[in-house]
Design a protein around this motif. Sequence first.
Motif, PDB file in Angstrom:
ATOM      1  N   UNK A  69     -20.248  -9.007 -29.947  1.00 27.78           N
ATOM      2  CA  UNK A  69     -18.881  -8.619 -30.262  1.00 27.78           C
ATOM      3  C   UNK A  69     -18.766  -7.129 -30.558  1.00 27.78           C
ATOM      4  N   UNK A  70     -19.834  -6.528 -31.070  1.00 23.05           N
ATOM      5  CA  UNK A  70     -19.818  -5.071 -31.245  1.00 23.05           C
ATOM      6  C   UNK A  70     -19.732  -4.389 -29.882  1.00 23.05           C
ATOM      7  N   UNK A  71     -20.508  -4.859 -28.910  1.00 17.42           N
ATOM      8  CA  UNK A  71     -20.441  -4.287 -27.569  1.00 17.42           C
ATOM      9  C   UNK A  71     -19.078  -4.526 -26.928  1.00 17.42           C
ATOM     10  N   UNK A  72     -18.511  -5.710 -27.156  1.00 15.62           N
ATOM     11  CA  UNK A  72     -17.185  -5.992 -26.618  1.00 15.62           C
ATOM     12  C   UNK A  72     -16.161  -5.022 -27.202  1.00 15.62           C
ATOM     13  N   UNK A  73     -16.248  -4.786 -28.509  1.00 16.33           N
ATOM     14  CA  UNK A  73     -15.314  -3.850 -29.135  1.00 16.33           C
ATOM     15  C   UNK A  73     -15.559  -2.427 -28.646  1.00 16.33           C
ATOM     16  N   UNK A  74     -16.811  -2.085 -28.369  1.00 18.28           N
ATOM     17  CA  UNK A  74     -17.127  -0.750 -27.841  1.00 18.28           C
ATOM     18  C   UNK A  74     -16.528  -0.566 -26.460  1.00 18.28           C
ATOM     19  N   UNK A  75     -16.618  -1.594 -25.613  1.00 17.62           N
ATOM     20  CA  UNK A  75     -15.975  -1.546 -24.301  1.00 17.62           C
ATOM     21  C   UNK A  75     -14.477  -1.300 -24.446  1.00 17.62           C
ATOM     22  N   UNK A  76     -13.856  -2.021 -25.368  1.00 18.01           N
ATOM     23  CA  UNK A  76     -12.415  -1.910 -25.565  1.00 18.01           C
ATOM     24  C   UNK A  76     -12.024  -0.571 -26.188  1.00 18.01           C
ATOM     25  N   UNK A  77     -12.911  -0.007 -26.996  1.00 20.12           N
ATOM     26  CA  UNK A  77     -12.630   1.321 -27.549  1.00 20.12           C
ATOM     27  C   UNK A  77     -12.591   2.354 -26.430  1.00 20.12           C
ATOM     28  N   UNK A  78     -13.454   2.189 -25.441  1.00 18.19           N
ATOM     29  CA  UNK A  78     -13.394   3.066 -24.272  1.00 18.19           C
ATOM     30  C   UNK A  78     -12.064   2.954 -23.560  1.00 18.19           C
ATOM     31  N   UNK A  79     -11.554   1.722 -23.449  1.00 17.33           N
ATOM     32  CA  UNK A  79     -10.239   1.519 -22.834  1.00 17.33           C
ATOM     33  C   UNK A  79      -9.163   2.252 -23.636  1.00 17.33           C
ATOM     34  N   UNK A  80      -9.215   2.139 -24.962  1.00 15.82           N
ATOM     35  CA  UNK A  80      -8.181   2.759 -25.796  1.00 15.82           C
ATOM     36  C   UNK A  80      -8.209   4.276 -25.688  1.00 15.82           C
ATOM     37  N   UNK A  81      -9.379   4.856 -25.486  1.00 13.18           N
ATOM     38  CA  UNK A  81      -9.465   6.310 -25.318  1.00 13.18           C
ATOM     39  C   UNK A  81      -8.648   6.746 -24.106  1.00 13.18           C
ATOM     40  N   UNK A  82      -8.749   5.983 -23.027  1.00 12.68           N
ATOM     41  CA  UNK A  82      -7.973   6.331 -21.828  1.00 12.68           C
ATOM     42  C   UNK A  82      -6.490   6.033 -22.025  1.00 12.68           C
ATOM     43  N   UNK A  83      -6.166   4.911 -22.670  1.00 10.21           N
ATOM     44  CA  UNK A  83      -4.767   4.546 -22.856  1.00 10.21           C
ATOM     45  C   UNK A  83      -4.036   5.558 -23.738  1.00 10.21           C
ATOM     46  N   UNK A 221     -27.432   6.319 -31.896  1.00 13.84           N
ATOM     47  CA  UNK A 221     -26.694   5.295 -31.163  1.00 13.84           C
ATOM     48  C   UNK A 221     -25.685   5.806 -30.141  1.00 13.84           C
ATOM     49  N   UNK A 222     -25.143   7.044 -30.263  1.00 17.45           N
ATOM     50  CA  UNK A 222     -24.218   7.502 -29.218  1.00 17.45           C
ATOM     51  C   UNK A 222     -24.800   7.461 -27.816  1.00 17.45           C
ATOM     52  N   UNK A 223     -26.119   7.632 -27.692  1.00 13.69           N
ATOM     53  CA  UNK A 223     -26.740   7.621 -26.367  1.00 13.69           C
ATOM     54  C   UNK A 223     -26.563   6.274 -25.677  1.00 13.69           C
ATOM     55  N   UNK A 224     -26.482   5.201 -26.466  1.00 16.91           N
ATOM     56  CA  UNK A 224     -26.269   3.884 -25.870  1.00 16.91           C
ATOM     57  C   UNK A 224     -24.814   3.445 -25.936  1.00 16.91           C
ATOM     58  N   UNK A 225     -24.060   3.906 -26.927  1.00 18.05           N
ATOM     59  CA  UNK A 225     -22.679   3.439 -27.104  1.00 18.05           C
ATOM     60  C   UNK A 225     -21.683   4.174 -26.218  1.00 18.05           C
ATOM     61  N   UNK A 226     -21.843   5.476 -26.023  1.00 14.28           N
ATOM     62  CA  UNK A 226     -20.909   6.223 -25.177  1.00 14.28           C
ATOM     63  C   UNK A 226     -20.910   5.689 -23.747  1.00 14.28           C
ATOM     64  N   UNK A 227     -22.072   5.375 -23.143  1.00 12.58           N
ATOM     65  CA  UNK A 227     -22.039   4.778 -21.800  1.00 12.58           C
ATOM     66  C   UNK A 227     -21.291   3.445 -21.754  1.00 12.58           C
ATOM     67  N   UNK A 228     -21.361   2.659 -22.836  1.00  6.07           N
ATOM     68  CA  UNK A 228     -20.621   1.391 -22.863  1.00  6.07           C
ATOM     69  C   UNK A 228     -19.121   1.673 -22.922  1.00  6.07           C
ATOM     70  N   UNK A 229     -18.716   2.700 -23.675  1.00  4.26           N
ATOM     71  CA  UNK A 229     -17.308   3.098 -23.691  1.00  4.26           C
ATOM     72  C   UNK A 229     -16.871   3.541 -22.299  1.00  4.26           C
ATOM     73  N   UNK A 230     -17.717   4.291 -21.608  1.00  2.00           N
ATOM     74  CA  UNK A 230     -17.398   4.720 -20.252  1.00  2.00           C
ATOM     75  C   UNK A 230     -17.279   3.518 -19.320  1.00  2.00           C
ATOM     76  N   UNK A 231     -18.158   2.548 -19.498  1.00  5.46           N
ATOM     77  CA  UNK A 231     -18.096   1.331 -18.694  1.00  5.46           C
ATOM     78  C   UNK A 231     -16.773   0.603 -18.915  1.00  5.46           C
ATOM     79  N   UNK A 232     -16.359   0.478 -20.175  1.00  9.91           N
ATOM     80  CA  UNK A 232     -15.087  -0.168 -20.474  1.00  9.91           C
ATOM     81  C   UNK A 232     -13.917   0.577 -19.856  1.00  9.91           C
TER      82      UNK A 232
END
Length: 399
Positions: A69-83, A221-232
């Motif tokens: 669920x943390x990864x799911x929220x990270x994906x969605x945070x990437x979406x919100x950055x674009x929105x 952790x940004x090295x692994x989390x930022x790519x997940x945000x980009x993926x989202x």
Amino acid sequence: MTDQGRIGNLDSLRGLAVLGILVVNIMAFAWPMSVSLDPASAPFAREGIWTGSDQWFQWVDQVFFRDRFRNLFTLLFGVSIFLVGGERTDAARGRLLRRRLGWLAVIGLIHGLALWYGDILLFYAWCGLFAMLARSLSGKTLVIVGTAVTAGFAVFQAGFGLMIPLLPPEMTEAMQGGSGSASLAGEATAVIAQYHAGYGAVLMQNLMAWLLVQLSSLFMLPFSSVPIMMLGMGLYKLGFFHGRMNNSLYAGLIAVTVVILAVRGWAFALEIGAPATQTPSHGLDVVTSALSVLVSLGYAAVVIKAPALFRVLAPVGQMAFTTYLGQSVIMASFFYLPFGPEWFGQIAPGQLWPFIIGTWIVQIVFAHLWLKRFRWGPLEWVWRSLTHGQRLQIRKSLP
């Protein structure tokens, strides 16, 4: 599918993510951080092994919730950055996004220092500053880069897991915390005593834990989390969250998720009752843990393809900020704030389900009732008003 339905998908996913995160976070509210670092050090463990309902809690957490669920929220945070920020050519929205992230960092600081060391908001604000630089890349490029980096970390972690059974037993025990469990158990007992020594002692313990968590997360952790945000972000641009992609992709993600969860459940069931020097799953528990982003995408696919089943969570997703911080207030009130029962270090994991389910019910009902009269959640309104630099109208217009 209408635009409103598409937004509903995102809201339902946010609701699912923020509620699911509580299962992972509750141990950090109820017990010292050392118990999370090394479960064998828990005062309720018998010879370093959880038993009975405590073991079942650990199994459910590790198989279905941990990182999912943390990864799911990270994906969605990437979406919100674009929105929020739009393309990089939109200077006005870019400024708005930077203000939004800045206030998120401020709120995260207050949350982490005054209430709970496990705050994730400051970390997301920090990662957002990097992820926002990529928001004008094409959806395909974002998905390729995000997938490649995430897969690289997964391969490294999986390879490490497969290597563990080949290591000498004493090295395996040291890496998994076995050799230090006795000292960590003593540390856990001391921390529990401090949490019952007054709110000043609680704040001091929280500050020390916060420094440890933030120093490790902000720089590693940004090295692994930022790519997940980009993926989202990329998946949103390609229509994944709208349900526009080929149905075989969603079906494939769901099928892969079922397989991963089945193997993970079997592997962790073997590991959960074994001493640290043994690796009965031969590293498969670590391999399946490395695939958590795939599981998160599988969960998302279920919500996207069966939206009616999860519509009840959409108001929670609209109030995800309020829900997340509300969980901290509720849990801290139960476990260590001076006006509550102060159950810190007293409620075993297997007894935490009523706290979790009760909080879920309260937050779902509250979100539905609140949004009947108001446009945003209370803390969403505060955040939006600070971001826009003016007090926004929160009440819905009368018909």
